[in-house]
Design a protein around this motif. Structure first.
Motif, PDB file in Angstrom:
ATOM      1  N   PHE A  75       0.829  -0.690  -0.123  1.00 35.77           N
ATOM      2  CA  PHE A  75      -0.301   0.452  -0.078  1.00 35.77           C
ATOM      3  C   PHE A  75       1.164   1.702   0.294  1.00 35.77           C
ATOM      4  N   ALA A  76       1.519   0.799   0.831  1.00 33.76           N
ATOM      5  CA  ALA A  76       3.083   2.538   1.023  1.00 33.76           C
ATOM      6  C   ALA A  76       3.695   2.008  -0.554  1.00 33.76           C
ATOM      7  N   ASP A  78       2.825   1.891  -4.006  1.00 23.96           N
ATOM      8  CA  ASP A  78       1.513   2.379  -4.248  1.00 23.96           C
ATOM      9  C   ASP A  78       0.655   3.526  -4.314  1.00 23.96           C
ATOM     10  N   SER A  79       0.616   3.437  -3.204  1.00 27.31           N
ATOM     11  CA  SER A  79       0.320   5.442  -2.816  1.00 27.31           C
ATOM     12  C   SER A  79       1.698   6.410  -2.677  1.00 27.31           C
TER      13      SER A  79
END
Length: 205
Positions: A75-76, A78-79
């Motif tokens: 998630f990190a 992708d963010s």
């Protein structure tokens, strides 16, 4: 003790949750299977239906921790897109955020002495987490000519080690290791200095 464990909806997970609570309170070697059973509200004999011993229970806690950790890292990453630098730095910060939010899992994973190769499932999910950081490292180094490019696995491992060191020394209330700086700031500046030294980012970043 009641025998409600025989009718427990998810005894295996209840035992893992109990172990995580005890790991956080007493450390990975500070509790017994009987204590885990008592915390889960089941009989000691019920534990052995799912785990051969305490190490098996801790290994499952670690496996679940790596699952969460890998998702957090992904998630990190992708963010932070589409910036390679932002994605890479985000994965470093995610390490610290995970340690703070999931202390029981973190201890089972990194402070229990548990080998990631204990089971194929544990090895696979640990590799997935590491792979996210290596992917971010690969993206960050693409602008460097191949013959001058540091191996992504090497400098991603260095960042992992730096993140782990800052967490252990300054983010988990280790006795006698108070820092005059915030742990997040230490990690951020350390990553920046390291990446500049490798030529991966410009001096003005």
């Amino acid at each position: 003790m009641s025998k409600r464990g025989y009718h427990h909806g998810n005894l295996r997970q209840a035992l893992v949750d109990a172990a995580l609570q005890l790991i956080e309170q007493k450390g990975p070697t500070g509790f017994t299977l009987s204590e885990a059973a008592k915390t889960a509200g089941v009989t000691p004999a019920a534990v052995y239906r799912h785990f051969a011993g305490r190490e098996d229970l801790i290994a499952e806690a670690a496996r679940q921790g790596y699952e969460i950790f890998a998702d957090v890292m992904q998630f990190a990453y992708d963010s932070g897109q589409p910036s390679a630098l932002a994605a890479f730095e985000a994965t470093g910060r995610a390490y610290m955020a995970f340690a703070r939010k999931h202390p029981g899992h973190y201890i089972a994973m990194f402070e229990s002495g548990m080998s990631v190769n204990r089971t194929p499932e544990l090895a696979a999910v640990a590799s997935r987490a590491q792979g996210v950081l290596e992917k971010a490292a690969t993206d960050l180094s693409q602008h460097i000519p191949a013959d001058k490019r540091p191996p992504a696995a090497m400098f991603s491992a260095h960042i992992w080690a730096m993140s782990h060191g800052v967490v252990e020394l300054f983010a988990r209330n280790s006795p006698g290791t108070q820092s005059p700086f915030e742990a997040d700031a230490l990690l951020e500046s350390g990553i920046g200095i390291y990446l500049r030294g490798l030529g991966l980012i410009d001096p003005d970043h």
